[in-house]
Design an enzyme around this catalytic site. Structure first.
Site, PDB file in Angstrom:
ATOM      1  N   GLU A 119      23.552  40.529  13.812  1.00  0.00           N
ATOM      2  CA  GLU A 119      24.483  39.309  14.016  1.00  0.00           C
ATOM      3  C   GLU A 119      25.415  39.809  14.606  1.00  0.00           C
ATOM      4  O   GLU A 119      26.352  40.793  14.407  1.00  0.00           O
ATOM      5  CB  GLU A 119      24.716  39.001  12.663  1.00  0.00           C
ATOM      6  CG  GLU A 119      23.827  38.160  11.891  1.00  0.00           C
ATOM      7  CD  GLU A 119      24.023  37.906  10.416  1.00  0.00           C
ATOM      8  OE1 GLU A 119      25.723  38.154  10.035  1.00  0.00           O
ATOM      9  OE2 GLU A 119      22.916  37.150   9.886  1.00  0.00           O
ATOM     10  N   LYS A 121      29.905  40.725  14.450  1.00  0.00           N
ATOM     11  CA  LYS A 121      31.006  40.575  13.233  1.00  0.00           C
ATOM     12  C   LYS A 121      31.791  40.223  13.302  1.00  0.00           C
ATOM     13  O   LYS A 121      32.494  40.076  14.595  1.00  0.00           O
ATOM     14  CB  LYS A 121      31.370  41.496  13.000  1.00  0.00           C
ATOM     15  CG  LYS A 121      31.800  42.370  12.051  1.00  0.00           C
ATOM     16  CD  LYS A 121      31.813  43.354  11.482  1.00  0.00           C
ATOM     17  CE  LYS A 121      33.280  43.493  10.342  1.00  0.00           C
ATOM     18  NZ  LYS A 121      34.785  42.816   9.862  1.00  0.00           N
ATOM     19  N   ASP A 123      34.952  37.927  13.809  1.00  0.00           N
ATOM     20  CA  ASP A 123      36.468  38.688  13.734  1.00  0.00           C
ATOM     21  C   ASP A 123      37.933  37.708  12.732  1.00  0.00           C
ATOM     22  O   ASP A 123      38.453  36.616  13.664  1.00  0.00           O
ATOM     23  CB  ASP A 123      37.464  39.608  14.722  1.00  0.00           C
ATOM     24  CG  ASP A 123      38.327  40.731  13.885  1.00  0.00           C
ATOM     25  OD1 ASP A 123      38.611  40.512  12.426  1.00  0.00           O
ATOM     26  OD2 ASP A 123      39.287  40.813  14.346  1.00  0.00           O
ATOM     27  N   TYR A 230      27.325  33.290   7.721  1.00  0.00           N
ATOM     28  CA  TYR A 230      26.435  34.510   7.763  1.00  0.00           C
ATOM     29  C   TYR A 230      25.455  34.599   6.912  1.00  0.00           C
ATOM     30  O   TYR A 230      24.808  35.428   6.468  1.00  0.00           O
ATOM     31  CB  TYR A 230      26.974  35.653   8.275  1.00  0.00           C
ATOM     32  CG  TYR A 230      28.155  35.763   7.806  1.00  0.00           C
ATOM     33  CD1 TYR A 230      28.762  36.178   6.142  1.00  0.00           C
ATOM     34  CD2 TYR A 230      29.639  35.620   8.426  1.00  0.00           C
ATOM     35  CE1 TYR A 230      29.448  36.524   5.751  1.00  0.00           C
ATOM     36  CE2 TYR A 230      30.694  35.993   7.725  1.00  0.00           C
ATOM     37  CZ  TYR A 230      30.656  36.035   6.560  1.00  0.00           C
ATOM     38  OH  TYR A 230      32.056  36.741   5.374  1.00  0.00           O
ATOM     39  N   LYS A 319      31.086  48.935  14.301  1.00  0.00           N
ATOM     40  CA  LYS A 319      32.620  48.422  14.952  1.00  0.00           C
ATOM     41  C   LYS A 319      32.524  48.689  16.187  1.00  0.00           C
ATOM     42  O   LYS A 319      31.756  49.958  16.725  1.00  0.00           O
ATOM     43  CB  LYS A 319      33.174  48.949  14.316  1.00  0.00           C
ATOM     44  CG  LYS A 319      33.649  48.841  12.769  1.00  0.00           C
ATOM     45  CD  LYS A 319      34.008  47.310  12.105  1.00  0.00           C
ATOM     46  CE  LYS A 319      35.861  46.447  12.780  1.00  0.00           C
ATOM     47  NZ  LYS A 319      36.200  47.286  11.594  1.00  0.00           N
ATOM     48  N   CYS A 413      71.807  35.761  34.294  1.00  0.00           N
ATOM     49  CA  CYS A 413      70.160  36.016  34.879  1.00  0.00           C
ATOM     50  C   CYS A 413      70.161  37.054  35.436  1.00  0.00           C
ATOM     51  O   CYS A 413      70.939  37.212  36.788  1.00  0.00           O
ATOM     52  CB  CYS A 413      70.201  34.501  36.084  1.00  0.00           C
ATOM     53  SG  CYS A 413      68.774  34.984  37.155  1.00  0.00           S
ATOM     54  N   CYS A 416      69.179  36.104  39.802  1.00  0.00           N
ATOM     55  CA  CYS A 416      70.817  34.503  40.223  1.00  0.00           C
ATOM     56  C   CYS A 416      72.558  34.801  39.980  1.00  0.00           C
ATOM     57  O   CYS A 416      73.259  34.031  40.262  1.00  0.00           O
ATOM     58  CB  CYS A 416      70.596  33.495  40.889  1.00  0.00           C
ATOM     59  SG  CYS A 416      70.540  32.595  39.284  1.00  0.00           S
ATOM     60  N   CYS A 429      67.912  30.579  32.466  1.00  0.00           N
ATOM     61  CA  CYS A 429      68.777  30.646  34.030  1.00  0.00           C
ATOM     62  C   CYS A 429      68.654  29.444  34.187  1.00  0.00           C
ATOM     63  O   CYS A 429      67.660  28.583  34.537  1.00  0.00           O
ATOM     64  CB  CYS A 429      68.474  31.643  34.760  1.00  0.00           C
ATOM     65  SG  CYS A 429      68.978  30.745  36.816  1.00  0.00           S
ATOM     66  N   CYS A 434      67.550  28.506  41.642  1.00  0.00           N
ATOM     67  CA  CYS A 434      67.714  29.992  41.008  1.00  0.00           C
ATOM     68  C   CYS A 434      66.061  30.969  42.379  1.00  0.00           C
ATOM     69  O   CYS A 434      65.651  29.875  42.197  1.00  0.00           O
ATOM     70  CB  CYS A 434      67.448  30.562  39.427  1.00  0.00           C
ATOM     71  SG  CYS A 434      66.891  32.000  39.599  1.00  0.00           S
TER      72      CYS A 434
HETATM   73  S1  IVH Z   1      27.770  39.949   5.683  1.00  0.00           S
HETATM   74  C1  IVH Z   1      27.264  41.639   1.545  1.00  0.00           C
HETATM   75  N1  IVH Z   1      28.156  39.225   7.963  1.00  0.00           N
HETATM   76  O1  IVH Z   1      33.172  40.900   7.692  1.00  0.00           O
HETATM   77  C2  IVH Z   1      27.710  41.050   3.405  1.00  0.00           C
HETATM   78  N2  IVH Z   1      29.958  40.103   7.139  1.00  0.00           N
HETATM   79  O2  IVH Z   1      33.529  43.692   6.535  1.00  0.00           O
HETATM   80  C3  IVH Z   1      28.735  40.551   3.110  1.00  0.00           C
HETATM   81  N3  IVH Z   1      31.959  39.036   8.658  1.00  0.00           N
HETATM   82  O3  IVH Z   1      34.153  39.877   4.367  1.00  0.00           O
HETATM   83  C4  IVH Z   1      29.546  40.112   4.458  1.00  0.00           C
HETATM   84  N4  IVH Z   1      30.693  38.203  10.604  1.00  0.00           N
HETATM   85  O4  IVH Z   1      34.156  38.134   6.939  1.00  0.00           O
HETATM   86  C5  IVH Z   1      28.303  39.872   7.421  1.00  0.00           C
HETATM   87  N5  IVH Z   1      27.449  38.711  10.090  1.00  0.00           N
HETATM   88  C6  IVH Z   1      28.258  38.744   9.068  1.00  0.00           C
HETATM   89  C7  IVH Z   1      30.074  39.313   9.617  1.00  0.00           C
HETATM   90  C8  IVH Z   1      30.821  39.181   8.372  1.00  0.00           C
HETATM   91  C9  IVH Z   1      31.751  39.317   9.976  1.00  0.00           C
HETATM   92  C10 IVH Z   1      33.546  39.924   7.892  1.00  0.00           C
HETATM   93  C11 IVH Z   1      33.009  38.914   6.396  1.00  0.00           C
HETATM   94  C12 IVH Z   1      33.378  40.102   5.637  1.00  0.00           C
HETATM   95  C13 IVH Z   1      33.941  41.355   6.911  1.00  0.00           C
HETATM   96  C14 IVH Z   1      33.054  43.146   6.032  1.00  0.00           C
END
Ligand code: IVH
Length: 677
Positions: A119, A121, A123, A230, A319, A413, A416, A429, A434
């Site tokens: 999946e 990740k 942010d 998730y 990552k 400015c 001008c 300005c 200008c």
């Molecule tokens: S699973 C035990 N799945 O990443 C499993 N986490 O460092 C728990 N996050 O605190 C997390 N996308 O905030 C999982 N597809 C995903 C995620 C995800 C983002 C974040 C989540 C978690 C942190 C883990």
């Protein structure tokens, strides 16, 4: 209506609105026009006002409840199952090693080889949602993993969070997910903060966290927060699905938004392929991703592997390369915007961030610059996120050697030499004539989102202005073509092409033209909204110049007193009116928007775009919308056409599977009645 009929209607409205919410937020396939939704919502509100006892926690009216009183704090809640995090990995070698550890940990037990559910990740900010008998009873922030804060009112305002589960509900369900702010909302939020001379958020994650911390849930709704769930954390009164991927399916059935890209693979190679695919999607998604997560799919195998203190042994996060780098700040230039605002821009030693060479970054405003205390010559950290303009995050003071020079904010400015005026912390300005402002206004006027005069990019505007050929906006329609032809790099062909473009611009769409004028606060959406009650330039001028102008403007949905004031002052400024008169005299006559006229050839058709197209997605979308069609992001049974360009992927597969008609660009062009799209 009798009371019992009213009660039935109340129930019916709750169900219908919940269904429309789901269609809108989760399936991205709105079932009814916004106006119809609003009408039903008002009807529900009226019924509940009359019968306050009928208000239920899952009523759509409860999505954005009253703010908590000032000074109060969110109650603290212990998590029934701790919210642990993930082991971060940075290379494929580490993923191989992770896989080896999983195999060793299983030691042949469990009877089958592990699969990995991959999946994105996301942010953002994690949260846990608890449902009892199908009803959302609590939403809790992660906190320290063991104890979080009860942020139920804010989570109810997050788009897509079901207040009640769809279908058959278990006695108890706890799910975990990531709350996110779309990059587009983040951009406009920061723009507004900078405009008000407040400190912008460093990234969408911080903006999400800041929004969820508010005692008032309204900003969570207004800033368009979304969630992707998730993990299924607890389930009672029903058998748990045997795999994670099946749990995600169940969560989708219950009405949760689940990440659109989930794939089950059987080893590190599959993880690597998914990683590459997501890296390519990174720039496309309206949410920030910082890597991919690989999770052992089979629950039985997960149980055998177990968890360490803070992270499970059955999952890892791979990552992406960070979008933040260090480089040297060479100089700070003060730019004059089209409204006269002074913005500091950093000139940097070129640095590659996420595959793009960055030479400039924004420092937002005087206050931001002062609070960061960045000095010329400093080593600074620079961040690039999604489509967001790179920004200087701050200096690295340890790298200073004493030669760095503090920056002096100018009193004049730079273009001008007018004395800089300050409105609070805002610096601008004040000179309407200008030349720097005029250039920016022109650059905006002809830009792609505005009149779209191809061939007249920012550099060309500079060149023409330096040569004295362009000054105010109307000068575009009164160009001395012989003088243009004498400019370096302007041959007969390019001059002819530009002439045609300028002719075409005279008949621009009215909302585009209004947006192109660069009136503070009037973005493309606002311009579109204004063009409904004010369908041409004359009606707009008349409204702005006449009685009750403010009232007339604020009656338009989404227009507040500030934008109204901005419109009024623009259309009452004699110099602006002269410019407009000169344009009209030169033959400029914006056409009523085609997009506002109903009955276009594509009315009633829903399109999804995929793959690489010859025009940008935004341009293709606009063409479709101008012809009355609708563009959404996910393929479903309700999609009428999938427009597929080169390298189309999963959407094409899905469309084929669902029997949705697939078009190439040529096919779309035919529908639009063009020779070539
Ligand atoms: S699973 C035990 N799945 O990443 C499993 N986490 O460092 C728990 N996050 O605190 C997390 N996308 O905030 C999982 N597809 C995903 C995620 C995800 C983002 C974040 C989540 C978690 C942190 C883990």
């Amino acid at each position: 209506m009798s009371v019992s009929e009213e009660k039935d209607r109340h129930e019916e409205l709750i169900q219908a609105l919940a269904d429309y919410d789901h269609a809108y937020h989760v399936l991205a396939q709105p079932k009814v026009p916004d106006a119809e939704y609003d009408r039903l919502f008002s009807e529900l509100k009226a019924l509940e006002k009359f019968h306050p006892a009928w208000v239920r926690p899952d009523s759509p009216t409860q999505r954005v409840g009253a703010p908590l009183p000032e000074g109060s704090k969110f109650p603290r809640v212990e998590h029934a199952a701790p919210m642990i995090s993930l082991e971060s990995l940075f290379s494929m070698d580490e993923v191989e090693a992770f896989h080896e550890r999983v195999l060793k940990g299983l030691d042949g037990e469990g009877g089958e080889a592990p699969n990995y559910a991959c999946e994105p990740k996301w942010d953002g900010v994690s949260a846990s949602l608890v449902y009892e008998e199908g009803l959302l009873v609590r939403a809790v922030s992660r906190g320290d993993g063991s104890v979080g804060e009860d942020i139920t009112p804010n989570l109810k305002a997050v788009g897509g969070v079901p207040l009640r589960l769809r279908g058959q509900a278990p006695a108890l369900l706890e799910v975990r997910g990531e709350v996110l702010m779309p990059i587009s909302s983040f951009d406009s939020l920061n723009e507004a903060l900078v405009g008000a001379d407040e400190k912008p958020f460093a990234n969408p994650r911080n903006a999400t966290a800041g929004t969820l911390k508010r005692l008032d849930p309204a900003p969570a709704a207004k800033r368009g927060l979304r969630i992707f769930v998730y993990e299924l954390a607890r389930l009672e009164g029903m058998t748990e699905p045997p795999t994670h991927s099946k749990s995600l399916d169940a969560l989708m059935e219950w009405g949760f938004p689940v990440s659109p890209w989930v794939e089950v693979v059987d080893g590190p190679k599959g993880v690597a392929a998914f990683y590459a695919a997501m890296e390519a999607k990174r720039g496309e998604a309206d949410f920030e991703m910082d890597g991919v997560v690989a999770k052992v799919d089979q629950k039985g195998l997960r149980d055998l592997l177990g968890s360490r203190a803070r992270t499970p042994r059955w999952a890892c996060a791979l990552k992406f390369a960070p979008r933040e780098e260090m480089t040297r700040l060479l100089k700070i230039e003060i730019q004059v915007g089209r409204t006269g605002r002074l913005t500091p821009r950093a000139h940097l030693e070129p640095v590659k961030i996420g595959g793009v060479v960055v030479r400039h970054a924004t420092l937002h405003n005087a206050r931001y610059l002062r609070e960061l205390d960045v000095r010329i010559g400093d080593t600074v950290t620079v961040r690039r996120a999604g489509d967001v303009i790179p920004q200087v995050m701050g200096p690295v003071p340890e790298k200073r050697d004493g030669s760095e020079k503090p920056f002096q904010w100018p009193g004049k400015c730079p273009a001008c030499s007018s004395a800089v005026a300050g409105k609070g912390e805002l610096q601008f300005c004040p000179n309407l004539d200008c030349p720097a402002q005029a250039r920016r206004r022109l650059q905006h006027f002809v830009s792609r989102g505005a009149l779209r005069v191809e061939g007249l990019g920012e550099k060309a505007v500079e060149l023409f202005s330096d040569a004295g050929l362009l000054s105010s906006l109307d000068s575009l329609f009164d160009l001395d073509w012989n003088a243009v032809a004498a400019l370096e790099g302007w041959g007969e062909k390019s001059v002819q092409a530009l002439r045609e473009q300028v002719e075409k611009a005279k008949e621009a769409d009215w909302p585009r033209f209004l947006f192109a004028l660069g009136i503070p606060g009037v973005g493309p959406e606002t311009a579109r909204a204004l063009c409904v009650p004010f369908p041409n330039l004359d009606s707009m001028r008349e409204a702005a110049g006449g009685d009750k102008a403010e009232q007339k403007f604020t009656e338009v949905e989404g227009i507040g007193p500030e934008v109204a004031a901005s419109l009024i002052s623009f259309f009452r400024e004699p110099r602006n009116l002269e410019v407009l008169d000169r344009m009209v005299a030169a033959g400029v006559s914006p056409l009523p928007s085609k997009s506002l006229a109903s009955g276009g050839p594509l009315e009633g058709s829903t399109f999804v775009l995929t793959g690489t197209l010859s025009l940008s997605r935004g341009e293709v979308k606009e063409k479709i919308e101008n012809a009355g069609g609708k563009v959404t992001s996910t393929v479903s049974k309700k999609t009428t056409f999938l427009v597929a360009g080169a390298h189309a992927g999963s959407k094409l597969e899905k469309a084929t599977a669902l029997g949705v008609e697939v078009l190439d660009e040529k096919g779309l062009g035919l529908l639009l009645g063009e020779d070539s799209p």
